[in-house]
Design a protein around this motif. Structure first.
Motif, PDB file in Angstrom:
ATOM      1  N   ASP A   1       3.318 -16.592   1.872  1.00 38.20           N
ATOM      2  CA  ASP A   1       2.144 -15.980   1.295  1.00 38.20           C
ATOM      3  C   ASP A   1       1.534 -14.986   1.922  1.00 38.20           C
ATOM      4  O   ASP A   1       1.194 -13.895   1.521  1.00 38.20           O
ATOM      5  CB  ASP A   1       1.189 -17.095   0.674  1.00 38.20           C
ATOM      6  N   THR A   2       1.008 -15.301   3.155  1.00 35.80           N
ATOM      7  CA  THR A   2       0.445 -14.472   4.095  1.00 35.80           C
ATOM      8  C   THR A   2       1.421 -12.940   4.376  1.00 35.80           C
ATOM      9  O   THR A   2       0.710 -12.207   4.265  1.00 35.80           O
ATOM     10  CB  THR A   2       0.122 -15.080   5.324  1.00 35.80           C
ATOM     11  N   VAL A   3       2.593 -13.348   4.549  1.00 40.75           N
ATOM     12  CA  VAL A   3       3.517 -12.316   4.973  1.00 40.75           C
ATOM     13  C   VAL A   3       3.538 -11.580   3.599  1.00 40.75           C
ATOM     14  O   VAL A   3       3.515  -9.951   3.653  1.00 40.75           O
ATOM     15  CB  VAL A   3       4.802 -12.612   5.651  1.00 40.75           C
ATOM     16  N   ALA A   4       3.827 -11.928   2.554  1.00 40.57           N
ATOM     17  CA  ALA A   4       3.845 -11.154   1.471  1.00 40.57           C
ATOM     18  C   ALA A   4       2.590 -10.468   1.134  1.00 40.57           C
ATOM     19  O   ALA A   4       2.966  -9.261   0.456  1.00 40.57           O
ATOM     20  CB  ALA A   4       4.085 -12.141   0.258  1.00 40.57           C
ATOM     21  N   ALA A   5       1.475 -10.943   1.416  1.00 41.42           N
ATOM     22  CA  ALA A   5       0.017 -10.198   1.214  1.00 41.42           C
ATOM     23  C   ALA A   5       0.097  -9.104   2.145  1.00 41.42           C
ATOM     24  O   ALA A   5      -0.320  -7.936   1.664  1.00 41.42           O
ATOM     25  CB  ALA A   5      -0.980 -11.182   1.367  1.00 41.42           C
ATOM     26  N   PHE A   6       0.709  -9.123   3.490  1.00 42.37           N
ATOM     27  CA  PHE A   6       0.705  -8.021   4.294  1.00 42.37           C
ATOM     28  C   PHE A   6       1.448  -6.846   3.781  1.00 42.37           C
ATOM     29  O   PHE A   6       1.105  -5.684   3.859  1.00 42.37           O
ATOM     30  CB  PHE A   6       1.034  -8.773   5.732  1.00 42.37           C
ATOM     31  N   GLN A   7       2.685  -7.557   3.461  1.00 35.40           N
ATOM     32  CA  GLN A   7       3.653  -6.317   3.046  1.00 35.40           C
ATOM     33  C   GLN A   7       2.868  -5.467   1.664  1.00 35.40           C
ATOM     34  O   GLN A   7       3.152  -4.329   1.751  1.00 35.40           O
ATOM     35  CB  GLN A   7       4.900  -7.176   2.349  1.00 35.40           C
ATOM     36  N   LYS A   8       2.462  -6.237   0.754  1.00 32.76           N
ATOM     37  CA  LYS A   8       1.860  -5.752  -0.457  1.00 32.76           C
ATOM     38  C   LYS A   8       0.791  -4.691  -0.011  1.00 32.76           C
ATOM     39  O   LYS A   8       0.480  -3.616  -0.450  1.00 32.76           O
ATOM     40  CB  LYS A   8       1.628  -6.671  -1.279  1.00 32.76           C
ATOM     41  N   THR A   9      -0.119  -5.082   1.110  1.00 31.05           N
ATOM     42  CA  THR A   9      -1.263  -4.236   1.382  1.00 31.05           C
ATOM     43  C   THR A   9      -0.885  -3.097   2.143  1.00 31.05           C
ATOM     44  O   THR A   9      -1.458  -1.900   2.169  1.00 31.05           O
ATOM     45  CB  THR A   9      -2.331  -5.193   2.029  1.00 31.05           C
ATOM     46  N   TYR A  10       0.065  -3.468   3.282  1.00 32.03           N
ATOM     47  CA  TYR A  10       0.115  -2.254   4.318  1.00 32.03           C
ATOM     48  C   TYR A  10       1.919  -1.911   4.126  1.00 32.03           C
ATOM     49  O   TYR A  10       1.998  -0.853   4.929  1.00 32.03           O
ATOM     50  CB  TYR A  10      -0.005  -2.880   5.438  1.00 32.03           C
ATOM     51  N   GLY A  11       2.608  -2.563   3.796  1.00 32.54           N
ATOM     52  CA  GLY A  11       4.137  -2.088   3.740  1.00 32.54           C
ATOM     53  C   GLY A  11       4.615  -1.463   2.610  1.00 32.54           C
ATOM     54  O   GLY A  11       3.854  -0.962   1.915  1.00 32.54           O
ATOM     55  N   CYS A  12       6.017  -1.335   2.592  1.00 35.33           N
ATOM     56  CA  CYS A  12       6.602  -0.800   1.314  1.00 35.33           C
ATOM     57  C   CYS A  12       7.823  -1.703   1.201  1.00 35.33           C
ATOM     58  O   CYS A  12       8.145  -2.506   2.014  1.00 35.33           O
ATOM     59  CB  CYS A  12       6.971   0.578   1.432  1.00 35.33           C
ATOM     60  N   ASP A  13       8.570  -1.349   0.037  1.00 36.21           N
ATOM     61  CA  ASP A  13       9.944  -2.075  -0.324  1.00 36.21           C
ATOM     62  C   ASP A  13      11.029  -1.840   0.540  1.00 36.21           C
ATOM     63  O   ASP A  13      11.863  -2.535   0.677  1.00 36.21           O
ATOM     64  CB  ASP A  13      10.187  -1.801  -1.687  1.00 36.21           C
ATOM     65  N   GLU A  14      11.225  -0.858   1.400  1.00 35.54           N
ATOM     66  CA  GLU A  14      12.203  -0.297   2.208  1.00 35.54           C
ATOM     67  C   GLU A  14      12.110  -1.151   3.423  1.00 35.54           C
ATOM     68  O   GLU A  14      13.070  -1.172   4.175  1.00 35.54           O
ATOM     69  CB  GLU A  14      11.974   1.218   2.342  1.00 35.54           C
ATOM     70  N   ILE A  15      10.883  -1.683   3.849  1.00 37.40           N
ATOM     71  CA  ILE A  15      10.778  -2.405   5.142  1.00 37.40           C
ATOM     72  C   ILE A  15      11.141  -4.254   4.502  1.00 37.40           C
ATOM     73  O   ILE A  15      10.403  -4.662   3.841  1.00 37.40           O
ATOM     74  CB  ILE A  15       9.417  -2.413   5.742  1.00 37.40           C
ATOM     75  N   ILE A  16      12.120  -4.627   5.132  1.00 38.01           N
ATOM     76  CA  ILE A  16      12.122  -6.017   4.947  1.00 38.01           C
ATOM     77  C   ILE A  16      11.342  -7.128   5.974  1.00 38.01           C
ATOM     78  O   ILE A  16      11.528  -6.717   7.054  1.00 38.01           O
ATOM     79  CB  ILE A  16      13.674  -6.497   5.168  1.00 38.01           C
ATOM     80  N   PHE A  17      10.450  -7.727   5.113  1.00 36.87           N
ATOM     81  CA  PHE A  17       9.528  -8.564   5.942  1.00 36.87           C
ATOM     82  C   PHE A  17      10.056  -9.906   6.070  1.00 36.87           C
ATOM     83  O   PHE A  17      10.793 -10.482   5.227  1.00 36.87           O
ATOM     84  CB  PHE A  17       8.233  -8.465   5.002  1.00 36.87           C
ATOM     85  N   SER A  18       9.788 -10.559   7.387  1.00 32.35           N
ATOM     86  CA  SER A  18      10.148 -11.940   7.781  1.00 32.35           C
ATOM     87  C   SER A  18       9.075 -12.915   7.908  1.00 32.35           C
ATOM     88  O   SER A  18       7.924 -12.200   8.588  1.00 32.35           O
ATOM     89  CB  SER A  18      11.064 -11.843   8.936  1.00 32.35           C
ATOM     90  N   TYR A  19       9.044 -14.107   7.464  1.00 32.45           N
ATOM     91  CA  TYR A  19       7.936 -15.142   7.597  1.00 32.45           C
ATOM     92  C   TYR A  19       8.510 -15.992   8.503  1.00 32.45           C
ATOM     93  O   TYR A  19       7.576 -17.121   8.822  1.00 32.45           O
ATOM     94  CB  TYR A  19       7.410 -15.526   6.183  1.00 32.45           C
ATOM     95  N   ASP A  20       9.953 -16.113   8.925  1.00 29.63           N
ATOM     96  CA  ASP A  20      10.215 -17.213   9.757  1.00 29.63           C
ATOM     97  C   ASP A  20      10.734 -16.644  11.142  1.00 29.63           C
ATOM     98  O   ASP A  20      11.973 -16.040  10.854  1.00 29.63           O
ATOM     99  CB  ASP A  20      11.108 -17.856   8.980  1.00 29.63           C
TER     100      ASP A  20
END
Length: 99
Positions: free
Chosen positions: A78-97
């Motif tokens: 959830d923390t990583v998802a919030a970071f992506q939503k606030t600072y990232g974009c859909d073209e960057i794949i975010f990892s939480y593990d």
């Protein structure tokens, strides 16, 4: 002072690591096809926020690169998802593990 250039590691392959993306898929650091840019970041780090925001705002400059943002301190999904939503974009794949 003499500058010494170390070239012994230039011919070595990158270590391959696996991470879990927000959508649950496994992603790998191994380059396949186009190059990969792995951005290791920490939630709350101002420099990390600036880096991810900067890449996101110029995403068209990275069209030939797979982009991965890997949270380096194993923050919750959830923390990583919030970071992506606030600072990232859909073209960057975010990892939480990272483990």
């Amino acid at each position: 002072a003499e500058i010494k250039i170390i070239t012994s590691a230039l011919d070595l392959e990158n270590l391959t690591a696996e991470y879990t993306a927000l959508d649950g898929t496994k992603i790998s650091s191994k380059a396949e096809g186009k190059p990969k840019l792995l951005i290791f970041y920490r939630d709350g780090c101002r420099n990390c926020i600036n880096t991810i925001s900067g890449v996101s705002s110029r995403i068209d400059d990275f069209s030939g690169v797979d982009l991965y943002a890997i949270e380096a301190q194993q923050a919750a999904k959830d923390t990583v998802a919030a970071f992506q939503k606030t600072y990232g974009c859909d073209e960057i794949i975010f990892s939480y593990d990272t483990g």
